[in-house]
Structure formats: C-alpha cells, structure tokens
Design a protein around this motif. Sequence first.
Motif, PDB file in Angstrom:
ATOM      1  N   SER A  96       0.832  -1.205   0.000  1.00  0.00           N
ATOM      2  CA  SER A  96       0.000   0.000   0.000  1.00  0.00           C
ATOM      3  C   SER A  96       0.863   1.250   0.000  1.00  0.00           C
ATOM      4  CB  SER A  96      -0.924   0.016   1.215  1.00  0.00           C
ATOM      5  OG  SER A  96      -0.233   0.444   2.367  1.00  0.00           O
ATOM      6  N   VAL A  97       0.254   2.348  -0.347  1.00  0.00           N
ATOM      7  CA  VAL A  97       0.937   3.638  -0.270  1.00  0.00           C
ATOM      8  C   VAL A  97       1.138   3.994   1.188  1.00  0.00           C
ATOM      9  CG1 VAL A  97       0.764   6.090  -0.806  1.00  0.00           C
ATOM     10  CG2 VAL A  97      -0.009   4.400  -2.471  1.00  0.00           C
ATOM     11  N   ASN A  98       0.092   3.840   1.984  1.00  0.00           N
ATOM     12  CA  ASN A  98       0.170   4.121   3.406  1.00  0.00           C
ATOM     13  C   ASN A  98      -1.108   3.587   4.047  1.00  0.00           C
ATOM     14  OD1 ASN A  98       0.893   5.037   5.892  1.00  0.00           O
ATOM     15  ND2 ASN A  98       0.410   7.188   5.491  1.00  0.00           N
ATOM     16  N   GLY A  99      -1.047   2.425   4.647  1.00  0.00           N
ATOM     17  CA  GLY A  99      -2.234   1.853   5.254  1.00  0.00           C
ATOM     18  C   GLY A  99      -1.878   0.701   6.176  1.00  0.00           C
ATOM     19  N   THR A 100      -2.883   0.207   6.873  1.00  0.00           N
ATOM     20  CA  THR A 100      -2.697  -0.941   7.759  1.00  0.00           C
ATOM     21  C   THR A 100      -3.812  -1.937   7.497  1.00  0.00           C
ATOM     22  OG1 THR A 100      -4.024   0.011   9.529  1.00  0.00           O
ATOM     23  CG2 THR A 100      -1.655   0.456   9.588  1.00  0.00           C
ATOM     24  N   HIS A 101      -3.530  -3.211   7.790  1.00  0.00           N
ATOM     25  CA  HIS A 101      -4.600  -4.180   7.725  1.00  0.00           C
ATOM     26  C   HIS A 101      -4.314  -5.396   8.593  1.00  0.00           C
ATOM     27  CE1 HIS A 101      -2.525  -6.043   4.076  1.00  0.00           C
ATOM     28  NE2 HIS A 101      -2.547  -6.997   4.952  1.00  0.00           N
ATOM     29  N   PHE A 102      -5.411  -6.030   8.950  1.00  0.00           N
ATOM     30  CA  PHE A 102      -5.402  -7.253   9.734  1.00  0.00           C
ATOM     31  C   PHE A 102      -6.251  -8.240   8.951  1.00  0.00           C
ATOM     32  CE2 PHE A 102      -7.808  -9.633  13.069  1.00  0.00           C
ATOM     33  CZ  PHE A 102      -6.759 -10.422  13.514  1.00  0.00           C
ATOM     34  N   GLY A 103      -5.672  -9.390   8.604  1.00  0.00           N
ATOM     35  CA  GLY A 103      -6.409 -10.351   7.810  1.00  0.00           C
ATOM     36  C   GLY A 103      -5.732 -11.700   7.810  1.00  0.00           C
ATOM     37  N   TYR A 104      -6.204 -12.567   6.925  1.00  0.00           N
ATOM     38  CA  TYR A 104      -5.648 -13.912   6.865  1.00  0.00           C
ATOM     39  C   TYR A 104      -5.615 -14.426   5.432  1.00  0.00           C
ATOM     40  CZ  TYR A 104     -10.564 -15.359   6.670  1.00  0.00           C
ATOM     41  OH  TYR A 104     -11.883 -15.507   6.321  1.00  0.00           O
ATOM     42  N   VAL A 105      -4.787 -15.474   5.242  1.00  0.00           N
ATOM     43  CA  VAL A 105      -4.688 -16.195   3.975  1.00  0.00           C
ATOM     44  C   VAL A 105      -4.827 -17.671   4.313  1.00  0.00           C
ATOM     45  CG1 VAL A 105      -3.256 -16.699   1.957  1.00  0.00           C
ATOM     46  CG2 VAL A 105      -3.141 -14.435   3.034  1.00  0.00           C
ATOM     47  N   ASP A 106      -5.662 -18.374   3.549  1.00  0.00           N
ATOM     48  CA  ASP A 106      -5.867 -19.809   3.739  1.00  0.00           C
ATOM     49  C   ASP A 106      -5.166 -20.590   2.635  1.00  0.00           C
ATOM     50  OD1 ASP A 106      -7.467 -19.655   6.044  1.00  0.00           O
ATOM     51  OD2 ASP A 106      -9.295 -19.413   4.865  1.00  0.00           O
ATOM     52  N   PHE A 107      -4.575 -21.716   3.026  1.00  0.00           N
ATOM     53  CA  PHE A 107      -3.873 -22.599   2.107  1.00  0.00           C
ATOM     54  C   PHE A 107      -4.536 -23.970   2.137  1.00  0.00           C
ATOM     55  CE2 PHE A 107      -1.048 -19.367   3.708  1.00  0.00           C
ATOM     56  CZ  PHE A 107      -0.465 -18.883   2.564  1.00  0.00           C
ATOM     57  N   ASP A 108      -4.216 -24.815   1.166  1.00  0.00           N
ATOM     58  CA  ASP A 108      -4.830 -26.141   1.108  1.00  0.00           C
ATOM     59  C   ASP A 108      -4.014 -27.201   1.846  1.00  0.00           C
ATOM     60  OD1 ASP A 108      -2.726 -26.549  -0.685  1.00  0.00           O
ATOM     61  OD2 ASP A 108      -3.962 -27.595  -2.149  1.00  0.00           O
ATOM     62  N   ALA A 109      -3.025 -26.781   2.633  1.00  0.00           N
ATOM     63  CA  ALA A 109      -2.193 -27.700   3.410  1.00  0.00           C
ATOM     64  C   ALA A 109      -1.657 -26.943   4.628  1.00  0.00           C
ATOM     65  CB  ALA A 109      -1.048 -28.214   2.550  1.00  0.00           C
ATOM     66  N   PRO A 110      -1.247 -27.658   5.661  1.00  0.00           N
ATOM     67  CA  PRO A 110      -0.710 -27.003   6.852  1.00  0.00           C
ATOM     68  C   PRO A 110       0.562 -26.196   6.561  1.00  0.00           C
ATOM     69  CG  PRO A 110      -1.225 -29.303   7.312  1.00  0.00           C
ATOM     70  CD  PRO A 110      -1.345 -29.111   5.826  1.00  0.00           C
ATOM     71  N   ILE A 111       0.693 -25.083   7.241  1.00  0.00           N
ATOM     72  CA  ILE A 111       1.866 -24.216   7.097  1.00  0.00           C
ATOM     73  C   ILE A 111       3.018 -24.815   7.908  1.00  0.00           C
ATOM     74  CG2 ILE A 111       2.795 -21.907   7.525  1.00  0.00           C
ATOM     75  CD1 ILE A 111      -0.220 -20.955   7.320  1.00  0.00           C
ATOM     76  N   LEU A 112       4.162 -24.985   7.253  1.00  0.00           N
ATOM     77  CA  LEU A 112       5.356 -25.516   7.906  1.00  0.00           C
ATOM     78  C   LEU A 112       6.273 -24.416   8.407  1.00  0.00           C
ATOM     79  CD1 LEU A 112       6.253 -28.345   5.364  1.00  0.00           C
ATOM     80  CD2 LEU A 112       4.961 -28.540   7.508  1.00  0.00           C
ATOM     81  N   GLY A 113       6.211 -23.248   7.766  1.00  0.00           N
ATOM     82  CA  GLY A 113       7.065 -22.147   8.171  1.00  0.00           C
ATOM     83  C   GLY A 113       6.915 -20.966   7.245  1.00  0.00           C
ATOM     84  N   VAL A 114       7.456 -19.828   7.701  1.00  0.00           N
ATOM     85  CA  VAL A 114       7.364 -18.578   6.951  1.00  0.00           C
ATOM     86  C   VAL A 114       8.730 -17.898   6.944  1.00  0.00           C
ATOM     87  CG1 VAL A 114       6.258 -16.297   6.848  1.00  0.00           C
ATOM     88  CG2 VAL A 114       4.957 -18.280   7.682  1.00  0.00           C
ATOM     89  N   ALA A 115       9.197 -17.540   5.762  1.00  0.00           N
ATOM     90  CA  ALA A 115      10.381 -16.695   5.619  1.00  0.00           C
ATOM     91  C   ALA A 115       9.880 -15.253   5.654  1.00  0.00           C
ATOM     92  CB  ALA A 115      11.111 -16.996   4.316  1.00  0.00           C
ATOM     93  N   ALA A 116      10.251 -14.517   6.699  1.00  0.00           N
ATOM     94  CA  ALA A 116       9.680 -13.192   6.909  1.00  0.00           C
ATOM     95  C   ALA A 116      10.707 -12.061   6.870  1.00  0.00           C
ATOM     96  CB  ALA A 116       8.945 -13.159   8.260  1.00  0.00           C
ATOM     97  N   PHE A 117      11.957 -12.390   6.608  1.00  0.00           N
ATOM     98  CA  PHE A 117      12.991 -11.361   6.573  1.00  0.00           C
ATOM     99  C   PHE A 117      13.881 -11.571   5.349  1.00  0.00           C
ATOM    100  CE2 PHE A 117      11.758 -11.856  11.024  1.00  0.00           C
ATOM    101  CZ  PHE A 117      11.266 -10.583  11.238  1.00  0.00           C
ATOM    102  N   GLN A 118      14.601 -10.541   4.967  1.00  0.00           N
ATOM    103  CA  GLN A 118      15.365 -10.526   3.727  1.00  0.00           C
ATOM    104  C   GLN A 118      16.285 -11.738   3.598  1.00  0.00           C
ATOM    105  OE1 GLN A 118      16.595 -10.393   1.187  1.00  0.00           O
ATOM    106  NE2 GLN A 118      17.679 -10.092   0.285  1.00  0.00           N
TER     107      GLN A 118
END
Length: 184
Positions: A96-118
């Motif tokens: 976004s240009v400048n905004g905030t949000h709270f939400g979710y994303v659903d997948f068709d399999a369990p999440i094993l992990g997230v790469a969240a940094f560079q």
Amino acid sequence: MIKPLLLALALSATGAHAMVIGGKIVDQTGTGEFEILDPTTGFTVGSDNFDSCNLFAFDEDQNIVLSEPIRVDIGPNSGMIAQGTEVASHYVFFDSVNGTHFGYVDFDAPILGVAAFQDTMGATDFLANTDVFYIGEELRGLENGDRAWIDPDNPDRLWVSWAGSSPGDYIRVFTARSVGAAMM
C-alpha cells in the motif's frame, strides 16, 4: 467438510492455481480486499509497483522435495524445515501507499514455516519458479511492528497484521504437500 468444498471450488474457479484457496481482510485503513494473483501472467512484484490496499497472495513452486534444510522465521519446526520435506511455496504481500490491515490467507495444506525477513527470503528464492519478476529484493520481509502468525486452531491459515508503506511487506509461506497441486 467445508475445506474439501473450498478446494473443489478453488480448483474449478482458478484451474491450476488452487494452493492459496482464500483469504480476507478483517480490519484495515483503506478499501482493499484479498486477491489471489495468477503467476503465469508474468507480473512484477517488489518495490511499490502495486500501491494498493489489497492483500495479495500467489503460488510459487509446488510439491518440491527439499535437497537441503531451509531456515524459517515463523513456524512450528524450531526455525528449520528439514531436508527431504516436500513443500509448496507461496508469496504473500501488502504494497500500500500508506495503510494498515489485519487479515488472513488460507492454504490447502498445513503451514510448515514462513520466511519473513530478507535473509531467509533470499535463501529460499530457488523455490519461486514462476513467471513473476521480483524487484526490490533487498527490501523484502516485514518491517518493525508487523506480525504474521499461524493460527493455533487452523494450521492452514496465516494471520497478518501489517502497516504498509514504501516498499511494502513481503513474505514467503511454506506449506506441506499441496493436495491441489498434486491433482494437476
């Protein structure tokens, strides 16, 4: 019972792109919505090229057996997904240009992990394998104050609470073997 129905609807609605099966913005500043992108269309993602209040997700490489372990920043596996694990990779972002949000994303399999940094995102770029052109790679990841977490009651759901500004928030989500991709 709802999940198989959602998967069937996602498969029929999007053909080969059924691994991200849905999502929603629950609260935000702005007028965005959740959108699944088709990586075969060859768009560019990265440095302020969307400038939208939407929460976006798309599938990267699917059902790949890891030849080496990968490190993740968020997840139940002590920061690592083991060599020999079959994973599906997905990209989730807010530009976004400048905004905030709270939400979710659903997948068709369990999440094993997230790469969240560079550094963890860069180390897992080999799992992208799409027609998407990634720019601004040095600025990927989450900024201070941003959060992403796996729903403790639904391991197929990732929650995000992000404040977007230049260049945005970008993460890579790894799920277990994707049933939808295996059906293709």
